[in-house]
Scaffold this active site. Structure first.
Site, PDB file in Angstrom:
ATOM      1  N   GLU A 149     -29.951  34.328  38.870  1.00  0.00           N
ATOM      2  CA  GLU A 149     -28.936  35.383  38.826  1.00  0.00           C
ATOM      3  C   GLU A 149     -28.284  35.544  40.198  1.00  0.00           C
ATOM      4  O   GLU A 149     -28.808  35.084  41.220  1.00  0.00           O
ATOM      5  CB  GLU A 149     -29.565  36.689  38.338  1.00  0.00           C
ATOM      6  CG  GLU A 149     -30.089  36.537  36.911  1.00  0.00           C
ATOM      7  CD  GLU A 149     -30.628  37.824  36.308  1.00  0.00           C
ATOM      8  OE1 GLU A 149     -30.747  38.840  37.023  1.00  0.00           O
ATOM      9  OE2 GLU A 149     -30.948  37.800  35.103  1.00  0.00           O
ATOM     10  N   CYS A 206     -24.856  27.542  26.524  1.00  0.00           N
ATOM     11  CA  CYS A 206     -25.953  26.570  26.653  1.00  0.00           C
ATOM     12  C   CYS A 206     -26.001  25.650  25.437  1.00  0.00           C
ATOM     13  O   CYS A 206     -26.282  24.448  25.566  1.00  0.00           O
ATOM     14  CB  CYS A 206     -27.287  27.286  26.837  1.00  0.00           C
ATOM     15  SG  CYS A 206     -27.449  28.066  28.464  1.00  0.00           S
ATOM     16  N   CYS A 259     -27.923  30.971  24.575  1.00  0.00           N
ATOM     17  CA  CYS A 259     -26.565  31.511  24.442  1.00  0.00           C
ATOM     18  C   CYS A 259     -25.604  30.411  23.995  1.00  0.00           C
ATOM     19  O   CYS A 259     -25.935  29.215  24.017  1.00  0.00           O
ATOM     20  CB  CYS A 259     -26.108  32.132  25.760  1.00  0.00           C
ATOM     21  SG  CYS A 259     -25.574  30.923  26.985  1.00  0.00           S
ATOM     22  N   GLU A 275     -31.541  27.166  30.586  1.00  0.00           N
ATOM     23  CA  GLU A 275     -31.277  25.919  29.846  1.00  0.00           C
ATOM     24  C   GLU A 275     -30.299  25.028  30.589  1.00  0.00           C
ATOM     25  O   GLU A 275     -30.490  23.822  30.724  1.00  0.00           O
ATOM     26  CB  GLU A 275     -30.713  26.230  28.449  1.00  0.00           C
ATOM     27  CG  GLU A 275     -31.630  27.009  27.548  1.00  0.00           C
ATOM     28  CD  GLU A 275     -31.479  28.525  27.681  1.00  0.00           C
ATOM     29  OE1 GLU A 275     -31.273  29.026  28.805  1.00  0.00           O
ATOM     30  OE2 GLU A 275     -31.573  29.203  26.642  1.00  0.00           O
ATOM     31  N   CYS A 326     -28.002  30.278  33.272  1.00  0.00           N
ATOM     32  CA  CYS A 326     -29.154  30.330  32.363  1.00  0.00           C
ATOM     33  C   CYS A 326     -30.157  29.219  32.692  1.00  0.00           C
ATOM     34  O   CYS A 326     -29.795  28.171  33.251  1.00  0.00           O
ATOM     35  CB  CYS A 326     -28.697  30.117  30.922  1.00  0.00           C
ATOM     36  SG  CYS A 326     -27.673  31.427  30.256  1.00  0.00           S
ATOM     37  N   ASN A 370     -33.705  30.614  34.899  1.00  0.00           N
ATOM     38  CA  ASN A 370     -32.445  31.346  35.124  1.00  0.00           C
ATOM     39  C   ASN A 370     -32.325  31.803  36.574  1.00  0.00           C
ATOM     40  O   ASN A 370     -33.307  32.191  37.206  1.00  0.00           O
ATOM     41  CB  ASN A 370     -32.284  32.516  34.137  1.00  0.00           C
ATOM     42  CG  ASN A 370     -33.410  33.513  34.171  1.00  0.00           C
ATOM     43  OD1 ASN A 370     -34.555  33.166  34.403  1.00  0.00           O
ATOM     44  ND2 ASN A 370     -33.079  34.775  33.939  1.00  0.00           N
TER      45      ASN A 370
HETATM   46  N1  THU Z   1     -30.739  33.800  29.917  1.00  0.00           N
HETATM   47  C1  THU Z   1     -31.164  32.520  29.951  1.00  0.00           C
HETATM   48  O1  THU Z   1     -31.518  31.977  31.010  1.00  0.00           O
HETATM   49  N2  THU Z   1     -31.202  31.826  28.784  1.00  0.00           N
HETATM   50  C2  THU Z   1     -30.960  32.371  27.571  1.00  0.00           C
HETATM   51  O2  THU Z   1     -31.093  31.692  26.566  1.00  0.00           O
HETATM   52  C3  THU Z   1     -30.537  33.749  27.460  1.00  0.00           C
HETATM   53  C4  THU Z   1     -30.278  34.461  28.734  1.00  0.00           C
HETATM   54  C5  THU Z   1     -30.756  34.563  31.160  1.00  0.00           C
HETATM   55  C6  THU Z   1     -29.432  34.901  31.760  1.00  0.00           C
HETATM   56  C7  THU Z   1     -29.776  36.121  32.580  1.00  0.00           C
HETATM   57  O3  THU Z   1     -30.296  35.696  33.829  1.00  0.00           O
HETATM   58  C8  THU Z   1     -30.907  36.790  31.805  1.00  0.00           C
HETATM   59  O4  THU Z   1     -31.426  35.789  30.951  1.00  0.00           O
HETATM   60  C9  THU Z   1     -30.487  37.993  31.002  1.00  0.00           C
HETATM   61  O5  THU Z   1     -29.435  37.707  30.173  1.00  0.00           O
END
Ligand code: THU
Length: 157
Positions: free
Chosen positions: A64, A115, A112, A75, A73, A62
């Protein structure tokens, strides 16, 4: 009116040792991929690993951003990277691992909705089932195909 039901089956493992060697390798890659996370806001580090039909494994984590919706994300980072590197290969499986500050969470990290939709698209593109593994410290879930985590997939266009 007819009442209908949708049944989903999946496998639950107590540890990676119970899994077949290919899945175990993909799961380990997802855990390693957590190191690539850039999560200064949530501190939740997620790693994903995609197995391609040519045997390659592509990792993602991930990312940000101060403008929150600009982040992505793990995925989708992994799948978009995999598709860009191997556009004519199929994605056979994806494993996901995550946790706060890089420590594997107690409960499996579940992808999520956005994804899942992207997984659905690459599965439809290949015409082969794409398995989904969700890791945690205490248990691991495996779904044989994306349909199992996204029933009634949108595929109308
Ligand atoms: N996140 C993912 O990378 N994958 C998921 O399946 C759930 C959430 C990340 C997004 C964000 O950077 C952090 O987790 C918190 O939501």
């Amino acid at each position: 009116m007819t009442n209908r039901e949708i049944h989903i089956t999946y496998q639950e493992y107590k540890s990676v040792e119970e899994m077949n060697p290919e899945d175990r390798e993909l799961a380990a890659e997802a855990v390693k991929a957590m190191q690539g996370a850039y999560a200064p806001y949530s501190h939740f580090h997620v790693g994903a690993a995609v197995r391609m039909s040519n045997g390659q494994i592509v990792r993602g984590a991930n990312q940000e951003n101060a403008a929150f919706p600009s982040g992505l994300c793990a995925e989708r980072t992994a799948m978009f990277s995999a598709s860009a590197r191997y556009p004519d290969k199929d994605m056979l499986g994806i494993a996901i691992a995550g946790g706060v500050m890089g420590r594997l969470a107690k409960e499996p990290v579940t992808p999520c909705g956005a994804c899942r939709q992207v997984m659905a698209q690459y599965q439809a593109k290949s015409g082969k089932p794409m398995s989904v593994i969700m890791m945690s410290a205490d248990r691991i879930l495996k779904f044989e195909k994306v349909d199992d985590i996204l029933p009634l997939i949108f595929n109308s266009i």
